[in-house]
Design a protein around this motif. Sequence first.
Motif, short mmCIF file in Angstrom:
data_model
loop_
_atom_site.label_atom_id
_atom_site.label_comp_id
_atom_site.label_asym_id
_atom_site.label_seq_id
_atom_site.Cartn_x
_atom_site.Cartn_y
_atom_site.Cartn_z
N ARG A 22 -3.68 3.75 -5.53
CA ARG A 22 -3.62 2.84 -5.37
C ARG A 22 -1.84 3.05 -5.53
NH1 ARG A 22 -7.33 0.27 -7.73
NH2 ARG A 22 -6.92 0.85 -10.13
N ARG A 23 -0.99 3.68 -6.33
CA ARG A 23 -0.04 4.19 -5.73
C ARG A 23 0.82 4.61 -5.06
NH1 ARG A 23 -1.08 5.10 -12.13
NH2 ARG A 23 -1.76 7.23 -11.40
N LEU A 24 -0.35 6.06 -4.45
CA LEU A 24 0.25 6.50 -3.56
C LEU A 24 0.57 6.07 -1.98
CD1 LEU A 24 0.96 8.84 -1.95
CD2 LEU A 24 -1.43 9.70 -2.16
N SER A 25 -0.31 4.65 -1.68
CA SER A 25 -0.88 3.64 -1.31
C SER A 25 1.11 2.76 -0.59
CB SER A 25 -1.23 2.70 -1.28
OG SER A 25 -1.77 1.76 -2.29
N SER A 26 1.22 2.49 -1.66
CA SER A 26 2.19 1.91 -2.13
C SER A 26 3.44 2.56 -0.92
CB SER A 26 2.79 1.45 -3.50
OG SER A 26 4.18 0.54 -2.82
N THR A 27 3.44 4.22 -1.54
CA THR A 27 4.66 4.85 -0.65
C THR A 27 4.15 5.02 0.60
OG1 THR A 27 4.20 5.92 -3.03
CG2 THR A 27 4.87 7.21 -0.95
#
Length: 340
Positions: free
Chosen positions: A226-231
């Motif tokens: 989820r954190r990487l998807s935002s990036t």
Amino acid sequence: MDVKGQAITMSWIPSESVRNWLRGGFELGLSHYDDPPRDVVDGPEDVRALRDDDRFRFANVLTGWAEFGDGPPRGGYGEDSGLLMGSTTVRARVATVTFMGFGLPVLQAEPEITEDRVVLRQTVGGRTGIPLPRPVKHAPYVRWQAPIVWTTLQLTLTRDGDRLVELVGASSFPRHWVYGSDGRLQSKSGLAQLQDWLDHSFGDRTPWGSQDSPALTVAAESAAERRLSSTIMRGEQTPRIVQVGKGEDVVRQGEEGTDVHLVLDGVLDVSVDGDVLAELGPGAVIGERAALEGGRRSATVTARTPVRLARVPASALDAGALEEVAAVHRREERPPGPHG
């Protein structure tokens, strides 16, 4: 033994799920996209606070209880069970107007009680408070009111103290997130089929008519994904949006490649040496292993349904974030290599 539990869905509209003519209305301010809901909710009161903050379109809150003792088991629905309907805000040049959604009656099945379990099933839903005129595929072939949205939750309470949560039915749009009795995100709907919803979700083709629709669900992705998807979606490099047809491969085991993919919509199968080992759904990240470990894919990833992906080169992403996702995937491997 007394057992209490809860099951919650929150339904929301991701920006990538709206296309074609309807997207123009969103861009003009006739509606708005939603940010993803939280990963954890504390219970019905917390969901009400999120509704008041306009964080979702509607929520299904199912609470229940069961008593297992020397006599016949008993069980039923909690007082907090029901529908939490959100609103639609229209932003015009001179004013902002909010329309409350229209909720339909809550449907609660008679509790199914056996010696070892109590099963509760609840359907909630409604439609937006503003019209959505459109041609449809059923009589009267033109509709003024918006289609119906809904979810059907099932909560099973067992004599052993288990609390099992399932999304057993849902409208084909928007995205539905499912939270277990611990309040944590556990699964989500795999497809948000906008055109299918526009064409069919009214009249007899809803739970308030004569039919529900089975829900295709997948396990929730990891917090690292989820954190990487935002990036990937909001980073300096704009991702390329890719459409993949049912049955087509996204990546193949052994081929070279370092692009990283974020699943926006759809369900995929992951296989190694021809054996299907896992399934992926919206929010999953594909390809971080190859980007970190020599540029060769360790698995084949095939679209089980039509799929939309966001693709970026690995060089656009932080190596530490890729390693964090890879570490999660390594722990999930059975056998090694399910994430390409």
